[in-house]
Each structure stands twice: as structure tokens, then as C-alpha cells.
Design a protein around this motif. Structure first.
Motif, PDB file in Angstrom:
ATOM      1  N   ALA A  19      43.462  37.124  36.077  1.00  0.00           N
ATOM      2  CA  ALA A  19      43.566  37.870  36.992  1.00  0.00           C
ATOM      3  C   ALA A  19      41.077  37.736  36.856  1.00  0.00           C
ATOM      4  O   ALA A  19      40.758  37.667  38.323  1.00  0.00           O
ATOM      5  CB  ALA A  19      43.218  39.021  36.507  1.00  0.00           C
ATOM      6  N   GLU A  20      40.848  37.296  35.967  1.00  0.00           N
ATOM      7  CA  GLU A  20      39.143  37.688  35.737  1.00  0.00           C
ATOM      8  C   GLU A  20      38.841  36.909  36.607  1.00  0.00           C
ATOM      9  O   GLU A  20      37.894  36.908  37.410  1.00  0.00           O
ATOM     10  CB  GLU A  20      38.996  37.582  34.056  1.00  0.00           C
ATOM     11  CG  GLU A  20      39.528  36.100  33.511  1.00  0.00           C
ATOM     12  CD  GLU A  20      39.824  36.612  32.096  1.00  0.00           C
ATOM     13  OE1 GLU A  20      40.708  36.861  31.933  1.00  0.00           O
ATOM     14  OE2 GLU A  20      38.870  36.335  31.568  1.00  0.00           O
ATOM     15  N   ILE A  21      39.698  35.328  36.364  1.00  0.00           N
ATOM     16  CA  ILE A  21      38.739  34.307  37.423  1.00  0.00           C
ATOM     17  C   ILE A  21      39.188  34.835  38.507  1.00  0.00           C
ATOM     18  O   ILE A  21      38.396  34.498  39.589  1.00  0.00           O
ATOM     19  CB  ILE A  21      39.620  32.558  37.114  1.00  0.00           C
ATOM     20  CG1 ILE A  21      39.606  32.488  35.830  1.00  0.00           C
ATOM     21  CG2 ILE A  21      39.026  31.664  37.632  1.00  0.00           C
ATOM     22  CD1 ILE A  21      38.326  32.136  35.150  1.00  0.00           C
ATOM     23  N   ILE A  23      39.204  37.758  40.770  1.00  0.00           N
ATOM     24  CA  ILE A  23      37.923  38.582  40.188  1.00  0.00           C
ATOM     25  C   ILE A  23      36.310  37.857  40.625  1.00  0.00           C
ATOM     26  O   ILE A  23      36.017  37.772  41.968  1.00  0.00           O
ATOM     27  CB  ILE A  23      37.874  39.862  39.863  1.00  0.00           C
ATOM     28  CG1 ILE A  23      39.079  40.924  39.758  1.00  0.00           C
ATOM     29  CG2 ILE A  23      36.870  41.139  39.742  1.00  0.00           C
ATOM     30  CD1 ILE A  23      39.436  41.380  38.538  1.00  0.00           C
TER      31      ILE A  23
END
Lengths: 118, 325
Positions: A19-21, A23
Motif C-alpha cells: 500500500a505505501e508503494i 500511494i
């Protein structure tokens, strides 16, 4: 889960990357897009070059997020080279802008829509 | 497949941005910015919600999404603001908030060099050029910007073209085929790569070994020719020679002694990309020459004119010298 925000099949999507990648990739795509739109729309030559810097920023963000995903520092090294090219480009492009401003006394890019001797 | 909500949110923010770029009244502007930012926020919130993770993993991702939102919102301001100086200042905000994203992605060196080079050097150059080449408004004291900053060129078609690119680029973060497994952050691989990078730096390796055990005098190669053997619990075993021993013995380094991001980037820069580093230096040198050539004022003096100029200067100097004498 708040169903009001979902429409149709929206609830069932899965991400291809963490998820962080995703975003970071999403804002890198957004910054790149906004840079393109600004370059096409704005008529001030300096702002057009500022929009290319926005596109550089988006590319750098994509590099760093893939570097985080693959756990490899080469992406970050490449961002350093992007910085180098951006600095060189800013120095040259702004010198050119000042020259063009001296010729036509305006920053309007449309003043140069007819190529030829001034 | 790519979820429908993503395309709906893209269309929403595209419409908002197109309205922002067209000349209109204050209330419509407000509504348009709300609509565009809501579209972007919708995408980010959906991605954050999709992980469904425990709350300790959610906090950094929430901060990341907040920085992402700030950077995109100020990028929108960069391309919509009517005053070029404010555009440059909003670009500083874009740089700072994406540097925050870089820190959260554990790329600290790049984050701070980005702030120094972009916000510190490039943007100052832009501001100086804006001051050198800025047209004053038609009448002094009016708050309106000049015409070519207020009226944009073809905003609708540019926004459509841009957001088609965004829909293609951004759709790549979603899983398209169920057969493809999602990529994961491979912590094991990262740790192994980190120890391998440390093994390339003998001085740092010795310093880290000394931190673990102060009596270490040298680090020697292990039986298989490597300096470092990585364990499954992320620690590493070195062969070291201690002060009062003649034969090497094993020393275990905890994962806390892994090299930090800055030394890893520096090491990669000089071991894997040395030629590119030299080329970057040449590019900067050429850019400096180019800027000097461009900025020089072109004055055309013939030989006779130059001689006359020199003679007049010499005469003036003599005159002033005579006065002082």
C-alpha cells in the motif's frame, strides 16, 4: 467497512504492490500528469519550465518507491543523476528565458509562435 | 481488474482541474477545488483502507497519504496560480512534502539532497529570473496578474490528455490478473543486501565490528572468501582477529549495526556507477559554460571602436591622476 464510498465492483480490488508503494506511485503519476497539464496550459515561459521540474519530481518519486520495493539503492542513485540534470537544465533554460525576455520584453510563450528573425 | 472507482475519481478530479484552469468567479473556483481534491483524496483513502492491517501498520501509511495529499494539492496550485512567484513558492511546498514521502520510504539521503538542491538552489534561481524578467501589471497597485498568466491555453483538452495518461499510469498499481501474485516488501532480501553492501566497505566494517567488540583489530575473510555470513535471524557473523589472539574467531553483529542509507547510496555511487558520476560532473561543467556564454552581454565593437574606447579611458585616468597629483 464503509459501503457508501464504494460503487459496484470497487469493494473487491486488490493492489499489485504494497500500500505505501502504491500511494507513492499514485502521487508520482499525479505529479507527472500535473506537470504535463501545466506545460500544455500555462503561457508563461518560466512556469512552463517549473512544470518540467514537476515532472522530474514525479519521476524521482517513482524511482525511489521502486527502489524501496526492490530494496536496491540504484534507484536512489539514479535520482541523484536526475538532480544533476535538473540543475543543469535549470541553469541553461533560465539563461535562455532571460535572453528571450530581452528580445521581446514579454514572458508570453505565444510571442514566439511564429519562428523567424525577430 | 482496475476498479471503476479509480476511473470515476480520475474523471472527477479532471473536471475540477479543468474548471480551475478556466477563468471564472470565486464560488465556482471554490467548488472546483473541492471537487478535484475530493477525487484525489478518494483514491488515497481507498488505497489506505484496502490494506485492512492492524493499526500500528496504518499510522505510517496515514502520514504517507497526508504528505501525498499536500504535495498533490500544492502541485495543483503550481499550475493554477496566477502569480508566478507564488507558483515557485508552492513548488517549494511540493518538494518539501515529497521529501517527507522519501523519508517515509527510507531514502533519507535523497530526501535531504532534494531539499538542498531543489528548494535551496534551483528554486532560488527561478525566483531571481522571475524578478529579472517580470512584467509589472498594467497599472500600479492593481491586484490582477498580467493577461498571459490569467488566461490559460486550451485547458480542457490538456486536462483530458493529462488524465488519460494518469488513468493508464495509476491503473498499474492495481492487480490486473488474479494469477499474478502481489509484490511484497522482502525484508530478508533487504537485510542480506545491506550486509553485502557493508562487506564492500572495509573501514566501516571494522568500525561496526569494533562497536560490537572493542578488542577487534582486524576483520578477515571467512572460509568461503566472503567477509560476512548472514544468519536467518538477520544478524551477521564475521571472522575477526582480536587484540590478544593470533587466530581469527567469530563475532556476531546484530541487525542494528547495518549500514545506513547514506553510506549505502555513497557506496553504490562509487562502486557501481563511477563513470556516470564523472559524466554528471562533466554535464554540470558544460551547463556552467553554457550559462556563462548565454548570460554574457553581446556587444559588437569593431577594432577602431575598441581603440577609441581604450584611448578615452586612458585619457580619463590621466585626467583624474593629474587632479589628485
Amino acid at each position: 467497512m464503509n459501503a457508501a464510498l464504494d460503487i459496484g465492483v470497487a469493494s473487491g480490488f486488490t493492489l499489485a504492490v504494497p500500500a505505501e508503494i502504491s500511494i507513492a506511485l499514485m502521487i508520482s503519476a499525479l505529479l507527472f500528469t500535473l506537470g504535463i497539464i501545466g506545460f500544455l496550459c500555462r503561457r508563461n515561459m518560466i512556469i512552463m519550465f517549473l512544470c518540467t521540474e514537476l515532472m522530474f519530481q514525479g519521476a524521482a518519486l517513482a524511482m525511489v518507491s521502486f527502489s524501496r520495493m526492490r530494496m536496491d539503492v540504484s534507484g536512489q542513485v539514479f535520482v541523484i543523476f536526475i538532480l544533476t540534470v535538473a540543475a543543469a537544465e535549470a541553469a541553461l533554460a533560465l539563461g535562455l528565458v532571460v535572453l528571450l525576455y530581452r528580445r521581446r520584453e514579454t514572458l508570453n510563450a505565444d510571442a514566439w509562435s511564429e519562428l523567424g528573425e525577430s | 481488474m482496475v476498479p471503476i472507482f479509480f476511473y470515476v475519481a480520475c474523471a472527477m478530479s479532471a473536471a475540477g482541474l479543468a474548471l480551475l484552469l478556466m477563468p471564472q468567479g470565486r464560488t465556482l473556483r471554490f467548488g472546483a477545488s473541492i471537487m478535484g481534491l475530493a477525487g484525489i483524496a478518494w483514491i488515497l483513502v481507498q488505497i489506505v483502507r484496502s490494506i485492512g492491517a492492524p493499526s500500528d501498520a496504518l499510522a505510517p501509511i496515514g502520514v504517507l497519504a497526508l504528505c501525498a495529499f499536500v504535495s498533490v494539492a500544492s502541485a495543483v496550485r503550481v499550475i493554477t496560480h496566477h502569480r508566478p512567484v507564488f507558483c515557485a513558492l508552492y513548488f517549494v511546498l511540493v518538494v518539501v512534502s515529497s521529501a517527507a514521502v522519501f523519508v517515509l520510504l527510507s531514502a533519507e539521503f535523497v530526501a535531504f539532497s532534494l531539499i538542498i538542491v531543489y528548494a535551496g538552489a534551483i528554486l532560488i534561481t527561478y525566483l531571481f529570473v522571475l524578478m529579472l524578467a517580470q512584467q509589472s501589471p498594467a497599472d500600479i497597485g492593481s491586484t490582477d496578474a498580467v493577461e498571459y498568466d490569467r488566461i490559460q491555453r486550451e485547458p480542457a483538452s490538456a486536462v483530458i490528455a493529462g488524465f488519460v495518461i494518469l488513468a493508464v499510469l495509476g491503473g498499474s498499481v492495481f492487480r490486473v490478473h488474479e494469477s499474478n501474485p502481489p509484490a511484497t516488501l522482502d525484508q530478508d532480501r533487504a537485510i542480506r543486501q545491506g550486509w553485502r553492501d557493508l562487506a564492500l566497505m572495509p573501514t566501516l566494517l571494522l568500525a561496526q565490528a569494533r562497536q560490537a567488540d572493542a578488542t577487534v583489530t582486524a576483520v578477515v575473510r571467512r572460509g568461503n572468501g566472503q567477509f560476512v555470513a548472514v544468519q536467518s535471524d538477520h544478524s551477521a557473523i564475521l571472522s575477526v582477529v582480536r587484540a590478544n589472539q593470533s587466530t581469527p574467531t567469530d563475532l556476531t553483529l546484530p541487525p542494528a549495526l547495518l549500514p545506513d542509507n547514506t553510506s549505502r547510496v555513497g557506496m553504490a555511487l562509487v562502486t557501481r556507477f563511477p563513470v556516470s558520476l564523472e559524466l554528471a560532473g562533466i554535464i554540470l561543467l558544460m551547463a556552467m559554460f553554457g550559462a556563462v556564454v548565454l548570460a554574457r552581454r553581446h556587444t559588437m565593437h569593431g577594432d577602431d571602436e575598441k581603440r577609441a574606447l581604450a584611448a578615452s579611458v586612458a585619457q580619463r585616468d590621466n585626467a583624474s591622476g593629474a587632479l589628485t597629483r
